[in-house]
Design an enzyme around this catalytic site. Sequence first.
Site, PDB file in Angstrom:
ATOM      1  N   SER A 172      14.652  44.474 -15.497  1.00  0.00           N
ATOM      2  CA  SER A 172      13.976  44.159 -16.847  1.00  0.00           C
ATOM      3  C   SER A 172      13.400  45.142 -17.519  1.00  0.00           C
ATOM      4  CB  SER A 172      12.900  42.830 -16.383  1.00  0.00           C
ATOM      5  OG  SER A 172      13.608  41.853 -15.967  1.00  0.00           O
TER       6      SER A 172
ATOM      7  N   HIS B 125      23.675  48.146  -4.968  1.00  0.00           N
ATOM      8  CA  HIS B 125      22.991  47.482  -5.856  1.00  0.00           C
ATOM      9  C   HIS B 125      22.794  46.012  -4.990  1.00  0.00           C
ATOM     10  CE1 HIS B 125      22.115  44.895  -9.316  1.00  0.00           C
ATOM     11  NE2 HIS B 125      21.863  46.171  -9.907  1.00  0.00           N
TER      12      HIS B 125
ATOM     13  N   GLU C 110      23.093  43.091  -6.147  1.00  0.00           N
ATOM     14  CA  GLU C 110      24.326  42.275  -6.326  1.00  0.00           C
ATOM     15  C   GLU C 110      25.551  42.352  -5.392  1.00  0.00           C
ATOM     16  OE1 GLU C 110      24.321  42.802 -10.602  1.00  0.00           O
ATOM     17  OE2 GLU C 110      22.246  41.799 -10.753  1.00  0.00           O
TER      18      GLU C 110
ATOM     19  N   GLY D 236      17.064  40.614 -14.295  1.00  0.00           N
ATOM     20  CA  GLY D 236      17.646  39.795 -15.278  1.00  0.00           C
ATOM     21  C   GLY D 236      16.622  38.550 -15.298  1.00  0.00           C
TER      22      GLY D 236
ATOM     23  N   GLY E 246      20.130  47.274 -16.950  1.00  0.00           N
ATOM     24  CA  GLY E 246      21.186  46.341 -16.854  1.00  0.00           C
ATOM     25  C   GLY E 246      21.457  45.806 -18.439  1.00  0.00           C
ATOM     26  N   GLY E 247      20.765  44.453 -18.769  1.00  0.00           N
ATOM     27  CA  GLY E 247      21.152  43.893 -19.845  1.00  0.00           C
ATOM     28  C   GLY E 247      20.958  44.849 -20.926  1.00  0.00           C
TER      29      GLY E 247
ATOM     30  N   LYS F 113      27.484  46.017 -15.304  1.00  0.00           N
ATOM     31  CA  LYS F 113      27.712  45.074 -14.253  1.00  0.00           C
ATOM     32  C   LYS F 113      29.021  44.472 -14.818  1.00  0.00           C
ATOM     33  CE  LYS F 113      22.997  44.266 -13.350  1.00  0.00           C
ATOM     34  NZ  LYS F 113      21.832  43.384 -13.247  1.00  0.00           N
TER      35      LYS F 113
ATOM     36  N   ASN G  16      23.619  50.073 -16.466  1.00  0.00           N
ATOM     37  CA  ASN G  16      24.544  49.508 -15.620  1.00  0.00           C
ATOM     38  C   ASN G  16      25.175  48.226 -16.154  1.00  0.00           C
ATOM     39  OD1 ASN G  16      25.952  47.901 -13.516  1.00  0.00           O
ATOM     40  ND2 ASN G  16      24.361  47.657 -12.115  1.00  0.00           N
TER      41      ASN G  16
ATOM     42  N   GLU H 218      14.851  48.853  -7.244  1.00  0.00           N
ATOM     43  CA  GLU H 218      15.195  47.535  -8.145  1.00  0.00           C
ATOM     44  C   GLU H 218      14.648  46.397  -7.336  1.00  0.00           C
ATOM     45  OE1 GLU H 218      18.505  48.544 -11.195  1.00  0.00           O
ATOM     46  OE2 GLU H 218      19.437  47.593  -9.628  1.00  0.00           O
TER      47      GLU H 218
HETATM   48  P1  13P Z   1      18.266  44.152 -15.764  1.00  0.00           P
HETATM   49  O1  13P Z   1      17.863  45.160 -16.517  1.00  0.00           O
HETATM   50  O2  13P Z   1      19.182  43.161 -16.749  1.00  0.00           O
HETATM   51  O3  13P Z   1      17.237  43.304 -15.353  1.00  0.00           O
HETATM   52  O4  13P Z   1      19.106  44.595 -14.817  1.00  0.00           O
HETATM   53  C1  13P Z   1      18.743  45.672 -13.810  1.00  0.00           C
HETATM   54  C2  13P Z   1      19.758  46.137 -12.947  1.00  0.00           C
HETATM   55  O5  13P Z   1      20.182  45.568 -12.135  1.00  0.00           O
HETATM   56  C3  13P Z   1      20.082  47.460 -13.125  1.00  0.00           C
HETATM   57  O6  13P Z   1      21.170  47.666 -12.064  1.00  0.00           O
END
Ligand code: 13P
Length: 253
Positions: free
Chosen positions: A209, A93, A95, A169, A230-231, A11, A9, A163
């Site tokens: 993470s 999600h 967010e 993050g 994510g990251g 983002k 993802n 999640e």
């Molecule tokens: P991180 O891997 O950056 O913690 O993000 C997870 C996430 O929200 C994936 O949708």
Amino acid sequence: MRRKLAAGNWKMNGLKANLSEIEALATAHPAPGSDILLCPPATLIAPMAQAASGTALAIGGQDCHAAASGAHTGDIAAAMLADAGASHVILGHSERRADHDEHNEDVRAKANAALAAGLTCVICVGESEAQRDASNTLDIIGGQLSGSIPDGVTGHSLVVAYEPIWAIGTGRTPTLEQIGEVHDFIRMRLERRFGTGVGRSTRLLYGGSVKPGNAAEIFAVSNVDGALVGGASLKAADFSAIITALEAAPPQG
Ligand code: 13P
């Protein structure tokens, strides 16, 4: 056996210059033993789908509107994602639940629109830190599952991502026991509602993470069929290491 799924993802990250990451990923995994999905921002779906054409990589959106079309400035319909080359869409999600005040019933309506457009829904659930501290995790997850997932899903059209909000993050992750407890619970709830066929074939992803350094131990946990990253999905080298760890993990299902 469920086929494993590594999903990234991006983002609100990524410009055309970052499409080279896709080419690097496709080159590193020409015939992967798992499914690989990348969900870039909407502006990159079409060019990323083009870059991924002829490779094993699937492309997804990060949200869609619940309506098929109409006067919704700035929004994107599920059929538009499919038209741009997406086969999946992330919905609910945390967010989006926080930034756009999305509730379970909104997620469910969007999921129905996505299913109608032929997309696979990656529906996200997860507790806040306060909810975990109050020992409410399974109640919260149970409510999100029953409220967000529409009827009529199949093991092909549904993926569930667990999640925990406090792990996104932050570099913090639940213990392996905590991940296993939630994934076993989600599996049980899906089997109870949809029957064992759908319940056992739906892939369950862990997100929050996930990094090359912790992926292998997370992928060994029962009912973890992959990750929503994510990251660490932004750089092909990191995401590739996570995919390699997933493919080396014991089969599930
Ligand atoms: P991180 O891997 O950056 O913690 O993000 C997870 C996430 O929200 C994936 O949708």
